[in-house]
Design a protein around this motif. Sequence first.
Motif, PDB file in Angstrom:
ATOM      1  N   SER A  24      44.504 -44.132  -2.225  1.00 16.99           N
ATOM      2  CA  SER A  24      44.623 -45.301  -1.351  1.00 16.99           C
ATOM      3  C   SER A  24      43.381 -46.191  -1.328  1.00 16.99           C
ATOM      4  O   SER A  24      43.486 -47.408  -1.440  1.00 16.99           O
ATOM      5  CB  SER A  24      44.918 -44.852   0.083  1.00 16.99           C
ATOM      6  OG  SER A  24      46.156 -44.210   0.149  1.00 16.99           O
ATOM      7  N   ARG A  57      51.157 -45.432  -1.077  1.00 25.13           N
ATOM      8  CA  ARG A  57      51.343 -44.166  -0.359  1.00 25.13           C
ATOM      9  C   ARG A  57      51.342 -42.940  -1.280  1.00 25.13           C
ATOM     10  O   ARG A  57      52.349 -42.229  -1.398  1.00 25.13           O
ATOM     11  CB  ARG A  57      52.633 -44.188   0.492  1.00 25.13           C
ATOM     12  CG  ARG A  57      52.841 -45.389   1.380  1.00 25.13           C
ATOM     13  CD  ARG A  57      51.686 -45.670   2.324  1.00 25.13           C
ATOM     14  NE  ARG A  57      51.351 -44.559   3.177  1.00 25.13           N
ATOM     15  CZ  ARG A  57      50.094 -44.130   3.316  1.00 25.13           C
ATOM     16  NH1 ARG A  57      49.079 -44.700   2.669  1.00 25.13           N
ATOM     17  NH2 ARG A  57      49.845 -43.115   4.105  1.00 25.13           N
ATOM     18  N   MET A 104      38.822 -38.587   0.682  1.00 27.57           N
ATOM     19  CA  MET A 104      39.432 -39.900   0.458  1.00 27.57           C
ATOM     20  C   MET A 104      38.424 -40.976   0.009  1.00 27.57           C
ATOM     21  O   MET A 104      38.767 -41.893  -0.716  1.00 27.57           O
ATOM     22  CB  MET A 104      40.104 -40.313   1.770  1.00 27.57           C
ATOM     23  CG  MET A 104      41.112 -41.393   1.654  1.00 27.57           C
ATOM     24  SD  MET A 104      42.402 -41.018   0.490  1.00 27.57           S
ATOM     25  CE  MET A 104      43.419 -39.914   1.431  1.00 27.57           C
ATOM     26  N   TRP A 132      37.966 -38.985  11.995  1.00 22.30           N
ATOM     27  CA  TRP A 132      39.076 -39.911  11.748  1.00 22.30           C
ATOM     28  C   TRP A 132      40.108 -39.683  12.851  1.00 22.30           C
ATOM     29  O   TRP A 132      40.448 -38.534  13.158  1.00 22.30           O
ATOM     30  CB  TRP A 132      39.684 -39.645  10.365  1.00 22.30           C
ATOM     31  CG  TRP A 132      40.818 -40.561  10.025  1.00 22.30           C
ATOM     32  CD1 TRP A 132      40.876 -41.915  10.224  1.00 22.30           C
ATOM     33  CD2 TRP A 132      42.061 -40.190   9.422  1.00 22.30           C
ATOM     34  NE1 TRP A 132      42.079 -42.409   9.776  1.00 22.30           N
ATOM     35  CE2 TRP A 132      42.819 -41.367   9.282  1.00 22.30           C
ATOM     36  CE3 TRP A 132      42.604 -38.990   8.978  1.00 22.30           C
ATOM     37  CZ2 TRP A 132      44.094 -41.390   8.728  1.00 22.30           C
ATOM     38  CZ3 TRP A 132      43.872 -39.001   8.422  1.00 22.30           C
ATOM     39  CH2 TRP A 132      44.601 -40.191   8.295  1.00 22.30           C
ATOM     40  N   GLY A 181      47.475 -39.646   1.780  1.00 14.15           N
ATOM     41  CA  GLY A 181      46.629 -38.535   2.195  1.00 14.15           C
ATOM     42  C   GLY A 181      47.051 -38.021   3.565  1.00 14.15           C
ATOM     43  O   GLY A 181      46.958 -36.832   3.870  1.00 14.15           O
TER      44      GLY A 181
HETATM   45  C1  PLP Z   1      39.403 -40.212   6.384  1.00 12.02           C
HETATM   46  C2  PLP Z   1      40.780 -40.628   6.004  1.00 12.02           C
HETATM   47  N1  PLP Z   1      41.624 -39.686   5.573  1.00 12.02           N
HETATM   48  C3  PLP Z   1      42.889 -39.994   5.230  1.00 12.02           C
HETATM   49  C4  PLP Z   1      43.355 -41.285   5.313  1.00 12.02           C
HETATM   50  C5  PLP Z   1      44.795 -41.551   4.968  1.00 12.02           C
HETATM   51  O1  PLP Z   1      44.948 -42.098   3.746  1.00 12.02           O
HETATM   52  P1  PLP Z   1      46.378 -42.557   3.222  1.00 12.02           P
HETATM   53  O2  PLP Z   1      46.454 -44.016   3.435  1.00 12.02           O
HETATM   54  O3  PLP Z   1      46.396 -42.159   1.764  1.00 12.02           O
HETATM   55  O4  PLP Z   1      47.420 -41.818   3.993  1.00 12.02           O
HETATM   56  C6  PLP Z   1      42.522 -42.286   5.783  1.00 12.02           C
HETATM   57  C7  PLP Z   1      43.025 -43.654   5.946  1.00 12.02           C
HETATM   58  O5  PLP Z   1      42.575 -44.412   6.766  1.00 12.02           O
HETATM   59  C8  PLP Z   1      41.195 -41.947   6.131  1.00 12.02           C
HETATM   60  O6  PLP Z   1      40.342 -42.872   6.586  1.00 12.02           O
END
Ligand code: PLP
Length: 400
Positions: free
Chosen positions: A238, A247, A206, A125, A100
């Motif tokens: 994920s 990934r 997510m 985040w 993501g």
């Molecule tokens: C809110 C949020 N968005 C995106 C991600 C990223 O996810 P990915 O591991 O698929 O890159 C995370 C991972 O911690 C997250 O907490």
Amino acid sequence: MSFLSATLSRVKPSPTIAVTTKAAELKAAGRDVIGLGAGEPDFDTPQNIKDAGVAAIAAGKTKYTAPDGILELKQAICAKLKRDNALEYLPNQISVGTGGKQILYNALMATLNPGDEVVIPAPYWVSYPDMVLLAGGEPVVAPATLENNFKLTPDQLEAAITPKTKWLIFNSPSNPTGAGYDRAELKALTDVLMRHPHVWVMTDDMYEHLAYDGFEFCTPAEIEPALYDRTLTCNGVSKAYAMTGWRIGYAAGPVELIAAMRKIQSQSTSNPCSISQWAAVEALNGTQDFLPANNEIFKRRRDLVVSMLSAIDGITCPVPEGAFYVYPSIAGLIGKTTAAGTIIENDEVFATALLEEADVAVVFGAAFGLSPNFRVSYATSDEALKTACTRIQEFCAALT
Ligand SMILES: Cc1ncc(COP(=O)(O)O)c(C=O)c1O
């Protein structure tokens, strides 16, 4: 003059990764540290998904793919968006990336010009502001409050929008607070966006499947179909499928934006891992039966952590709707002194003292844009959570 780029001086490394690394170092040095810093499930990837990855290797699906994903995965994503979110997309409206994180980054790189603003509700985040800065834009933080369970109000959103606003980044359920917007709360925000046709919304869904007590997930393009043409709906496998290491993340949105993201990916990482893509096809098309079973466990852990932290004098811990985080306030502890003589001036000092004096790793609130708080990830065993919360209780009881 530094050899490094000027852009790099605008960003900082991820503080959550820093905490996890520090906890790992202390552990390696023989300390009995409990890490509540990492944002990943302690569950293993479900067997059917692992089998699909192994089958992909055996079948020789180990070569380059189209830069933004194989058709089979794009079709599985379209089916998922229809099934779970009542959203209609075609495969040419889908982009698959390496997590993501890369998807969000590509979207910002594809759209931001110097001076463009991105509204980021806080607590946020950790990566959003820095990704915006790396892409040359300006993060505009819109602070929510604990009193409103860390959810942005329509007035707070309205106040953050200017003629330079390009995006609102919208994350529900949230990392770091676990707060999830219900339909009415989200509609109130999309109503604001309807009054500002130049503002697009980038969702971060997510934690969609990690919701408790009957909370119903919703996403902006579903709540306000008139926003469809200016929404990028981002999600990934994920968290819900315990696939952090594979990934794979994805986005659905307007064809032109998806094509721009493809261009960036084709000149940077090329395609996401072919084997992981086939595993993700199985994650989305295969059984979803383990989701409620995992959520039962997460809910039990959430309740355990909330009740043990709420029992501490000086800590306020709201009950979140989803994800696997709680975000307690330590407002009542500021100014107190630890057993080792440290004055708790702010949440960063609190988190450092907790790690050094009580062997519990948490992430301080300033990293997420709202203080004085700390984030606990409860994606770890009940045993570890009980011990860690007992240590936090004892650490706080010893404060004077
Ligand atoms: C809110 C949020 N968005 C995106 C991600 C990223 O996810 P990915 O591991 O698929 O890159 C995370 C991972 O911690 C997250 O907490």
